[in-house]
Write an enzyme that holds these catalytic residues in place. Structure first.
Site, PDB file in Angstrom:
ATOM      1  CB  SER A 211      16.528   8.412  26.483  1.00 38.32           C
ATOM      2  OG  SER A 211      17.155   7.149  26.864  1.00 38.32           O
ATOM      3  CG  HIS A 353      13.987   3.353  26.585  1.00 36.80           C
ATOM      4  ND1 HIS A 353      14.485   4.152  27.713  1.00 36.80           N
ATOM      5  CD2 HIS A 353      14.873   4.026  25.721  1.00 36.80           C
ATOM      6  CE1 HIS A 353      15.278   5.063  27.411  1.00 36.80           C
ATOM      7  NE2 HIS A 353      15.605   4.973  26.107  1.00 36.80           N
TER       8      HIS A 353
HETATM    9  C1  GCU Z   1      21.301   4.255  24.788  1.00 37.83           C
HETATM   10  C2  GCU Z   1      22.115   5.035  26.069  1.00 37.83           C
HETATM   11  C3  GCU Z   1      21.541   5.564  27.157  1.00 37.83           C
HETATM   12  C4  GCU Z   1      20.405   6.518  26.543  1.00 37.83           C
HETATM   13  C5  GCU Z   1      19.569   5.901  25.484  1.00 37.83           C
HETATM   14  C6  GCU Z   1      18.654   6.729  24.788  1.00 37.83           C
HETATM   15  O1  GCU Z   1      20.676   3.168  25.461  1.00 37.83           O
HETATM   16  O2  GCU Z   1      23.007   3.768  26.590  1.00 37.83           O
HETATM   17  O3  GCU Z   1      22.242   6.033  28.153  1.00 37.83           O
HETATM   18  O4  GCU Z   1      19.778   7.093  27.534  1.00 37.83           O
HETATM   19  O5  GCU Z   1      20.549   5.151  24.603  1.00 37.83           O
HETATM   20  O6  GCU Z   1      18.995   8.051  24.735  1.00 37.83           O
HETATM   21  O7  GCU Z   1      17.522   6.449  24.311  1.00 37.83           O
END
Ligand code: GCU
Length: 371
Positions: A211, A353
């Protein structure tokens, strides 16, 4: 998403010149793309390796029932503003490495607060950071944490490496480094250390992040050609995913929620992705011809798996300049059916995720025989 995406061209230089050889790519297009990403997206790192940097072995102990050695290294540096920084690097190597028998290829994880208790803990493995699985696959496992480099909050760039290195006597430049560029800088400092560790093969290091950590791994891999393989797990917006026509998170949303992540210039592209001089497939291409792995999760609509895969497909022409193929000819793969070519890999895992043991299984499977 079924939109027509008109994207910046990969193999046409800013002066209109068509790039048709690896040499032209490396001499012309690659440097200009690095400049464009630094200026418009991530911001410029003001320095590379600080002259004051030192490495100290803080501790070393056997772990995992004698199968491994855990080392704790302090990477210390100071800046002209008087501040001092310390990145704590944790490294697990199979026990026979410490006996001087072998230098191991390694996975370098960029953690962002997911493992806060692990570095000094007795039981290092977690699904996010499965040390035993990594070691059993023939790799050393090493990690650094975001919090040691720059805090993940908008603090006016007063703390972390911004506080140590940024000029305090003049206004901040619109292309000054944001937090993701600072984190990427930290990964390069970890590379500086790993080059000196006798148990690690510095030519065979994979950097991996999830992420926001995946965004960081990609920018670090673009800038630092010592990194042999980059793994972007579900990095989404301003990571692996093409921004134009992207579903889920958009540039204006990421800039609003995380105003410290990118350069000030990047805010000019809120609601105006089409005006960006780059898009994220160009970032992936900057990794070529090194190993590149992009992974997605099916339910991670915020990151947008389709746009992540498209980006990897669109990076292929640069791999071709180096005589390697990519995934361009393959349709979006079935769930849990990893697609591995000579230099590039992709999978979309069922579920949400996260970085899981299943992701690691596919990623280690790709590294095996390639890294
Ligand atoms: C949030 C953010 C993302 C990122 C994520 C993470 O959702 O909007 O861009 O990738 O956090 O780091 O888990």
């Amino acid at each position: 998403m079924n939109v027509e995406r008109i994207l910046p061209q990969l193999l046409v230089g800013q002066n209109g010149l068509e790039i048709d050889s690896a040499q032209q790519w490396e001499e012309l297009r690659r440097p200009e793309l690095l400049e464009l990403f630094a200026e418009h997206v991530y911001g410029r790192q003001p320095l590379q390796r600080p002259e004051t940097m030192t490495f100290t072995a803080a501790s070393q102990a056997g772990c995992l029932d004698g199968k491994a050695i855990r080392k704790s290294i302090h990477i210390d540096f100071s800046g002209e503003n008087g501040g001092q920084g310390r990145i704590r690097l944790t490294l697990y190597v199979p026990a026979d490495a410490a006996a001087g028998k072998k230098r191991y290829p390694a996975f370098l994880l960029f953690d962002h607060g997911r493992l806060s208790a692990v570095p000094e803990g007795d039981s290092p493995s977690s699904p996010f950071w499965p040390v035993e699985q990594i070691l059993a696959s023939g790799y050393a496992a090493t990690m650094i944490a975001a919090e040691d480099i720059d805090p993940d909050e908008h603090d006016g760039f007063r703390n972390g490496v911004h506080g140590i290195f940024d000029p305090q006597d003049r206004p901040r430049a619109a292309d000054a480094w944001g937090t993701i560029a600072a984190w990427a800088w930290g990964l390069s400092r970890a590379m500086d250390y790993l080059e000196t560790d006798p148990d690690v093969d510095p030519a065979r290091i994979a950097v991996i992040g999830h992420s926001r950590g995946g965004k960081t791994a990609l920018w670090a891999g673009a800038l630092d050609e010592r990194i042999a393989m980059v793994v972007s797990n579900e990095s989404g917006c301003t990571g692996a995913a093409v921004s134009r026509g992207k579903a889920g998170e958009r540039v204006h949303q990421i800039n609003k929620a995380f105003p410290h992540w990118f350069s000030e210039n990047y805010k000019r592209y809120n609601h105006k992705e089409d005006e960006l001089p780059v898009d994220q497939h160009l970032l992936l291409a900057l990794i070529a011809p090194r190993l590149l792995y992009v992974s997605s999760a099916a339910e991670d609509e915020w990151a947008d798996p389709v746009s992540e895969y498209l980006s990897l497909q669109l990076a292929e022409p640069v791999y071709r300049l180096f005589g390697a193929d990519g995934v361009a000819a393959e349709p979006f793969p079935q769930l849990d059916s990893p697609l591995h070519t000579e230099r590039c890999g992709y999978h979309v895992r069922a579920g949400q995720h996260d970085l899981t043991k299943v992701d690691w299984m596919y990623i280690l499977g790709f590294a095996n025989g390639r890294l």
